[in-house]
Design a protein around this motif. Structure first.
Motif, short mmCIF file in Angstrom:
data_model
loop_
_atom_site.label_atom_id
_atom_site.label_comp_id
_atom_site.label_asym_id
_atom_site.label_seq_id
_atom_site.Cartn_x
_atom_site.Cartn_y
_atom_site.Cartn_z
N VAL A 1 29.14 12.09 13.45
CA VAL A 1 29.79 11.15 12.52
C VAL A 1 31.30 11.31 12.46
O VAL A 1 31.97 10.54 11.76
N LYS A 2 31.83 12.28 13.17
CA LYS A 2 33.27 12.50 13.15
C LYS A 2 34.01 11.25 13.60
O LYS A 2 33.66 10.63 14.59
N GLY A 3 35.06 10.91 12.85
CA GLY A 3 35.84 9.73 13.18
C GLY A 3 35.29 8.44 12.60
O GLY A 3 35.98 7.42 12.60
N ARG A 4 34.07 8.49 12.08
CA ARG A 4 33.46 7.28 11.51
C ARG A 4 33.18 7.45 10.02
O ARG A 4 33.28 6.48 9.26
N PHE A 5 32.84 8.63 9.60
CA PHE A 5 32.51 8.90 8.20
C PHE A 5 33.66 9.66 7.54
O PHE A 5 34.33 10.47 8.18
N GLY B 1 24.52 3.63 -4.09
CA GLY B 1 25.05 3.07 -2.85
C GLY B 1 23.96 2.98 -1.81
O GLY B 1 22.77 2.97 -2.10
N GLY B 2 24.40 2.92 -0.54
CA GLY B 2 23.45 2.72 0.55
C GLY B 2 23.14 1.25 0.70
O GLY B 2 23.86 0.39 0.21
N GLY B 3 22.06 0.96 1.43
CA GLY B 3 21.68 -0.42 1.65
C GLY B 3 21.45 -0.69 3.12
O GLY B 3 21.19 0.22 3.90
N SER B 4 21.56 -1.96 3.47
CA SER B 4 21.32 -2.39 4.85
C SER B 4 22.54 -3.08 5.40
O SER B 4 23.21 -3.84 4.70
N VAL B 5 22.80 -2.84 6.67
CA VAL B 5 23.97 -3.42 7.33
C VAL B 5 23.69 -3.52 8.81
O VAL B 5 22.85 -2.79 9.35
N ASN C 1 31.77 1.85 10.98
CA ASN C 1 31.27 1.69 12.34
C ASN C 1 29.86 2.28 12.47
O ASN C 1 29.57 3.09 13.35
N LEU C 2 29.00 1.85 11.58
CA LEU C 2 27.65 2.40 11.52
C LEU C 2 26.85 2.04 12.76
O LEU C 2 27.03 0.95 13.35
N LYS C 3 25.96 2.94 13.12
CA LYS C 3 25.10 2.76 14.28
C LYS C 3 23.63 2.82 13.84
O LYS C 3 23.33 3.43 12.81
N PRO C 4 22.74 2.24 14.61
CA PRO C 4 21.31 2.33 14.25
C PRO C 4 20.84 3.77 14.06
O PRO C 4 19.97 4.03 13.22
N ALA D 1 24.88 -3.09 12.79
CA ALA D 1 25.67 -2.12 13.53
C ALA D 1 27.13 -2.54 13.56
O ALA D 1 27.45 -3.73 13.73
N GLY D 2 28.00 -1.57 13.36
CA GLY D 2 29.42 -1.85 13.28
C GLY D 2 29.92 -2.05 11.87
O GLY D 2 31.14 -2.07 11.62
N GLY D 3 29.01 -2.21 10.94
CA GLY D 3 29.38 -2.43 9.55
C GLY D 3 29.67 -1.15 8.81
O GLY D 3 29.70 -0.06 9.40
N ALA D 4 29.89 -1.28 7.51
CA ALA D 4 30.25 -0.12 6.68
C ALA D 4 29.45 -0.10 5.39
O ALA D 4 29.08 -1.15 4.85
N LEU D 5 29.20 1.09 4.92
CA LEU D 5 28.53 1.31 3.65
C LEU D 5 29.11 2.58 3.04
O LEU D 5 29.73 3.38 3.74
#
Length: 122
Positions: free
Chosen positions: A63-67, A8-12, A84-87, A14-18
């Motif tokens: 990361v609480k609430g997002r991961f 997994g992982g990769g590039s996205v 909701n990933l952030k830089p 901001a605001g995206g999901a992985l």
């Protein structure tokens, strides 16, 4: 010998999901902690989320609430869903196992995966 294989992982943007996953091969113990750490360039490795063998989960405040962490006990598979990933989430993500999740520092973990890159662009 325990081997942790990550995917997994990769590039996205901001605001995206992985998601990142990890499978533990060769583990024979019944009580252990599985965790995800991450390390950004120039920063220390930090624990992102961890799960005890009884299912207790802990998250870093950032990361609480997002991961969301989940584990398939039959397959010894750990999955971290990241929304909701952030830089600031950018870094190399590592799967690790240890005897207990009590310790959040990397010194408390015995086995490590090779790491998988997560890059979040602004």
């Amino acid at each position: 010998q325990v081997q942790l294989v990550e995917s997994g992982g990769g590039s996205v943007q901001a605001g995206g999901a992985l998601s990142v996953s990890c499978v533990a091969f060769g583990y024979t113990g019944s009580t252990y902690c599985m965790a995800w750490f991450r390390q950004a360039p120039g920063k220390e490795r930090e624990r992102v989320a961890a799960i005890e063998s009884d299912g207790t989960i802990s998250y870093a405040d950032s990361v609480k609430g997002r991961f969301s962490l989940s584990k398939d006990n039959a397959k010894h598979k750990l999955t971290l869903q990241m929304n909701n990933l952030k830089p600031d989430d950018t870094g190399m993500y590592y799967c690790a196992t240890g005897p207990s999740c009590t310790l959040s520092s990397q010194s408390g973990y015995t086995y490590w995966g090779q790491g998988t890159q997560v890059t979040v662009s602004a």
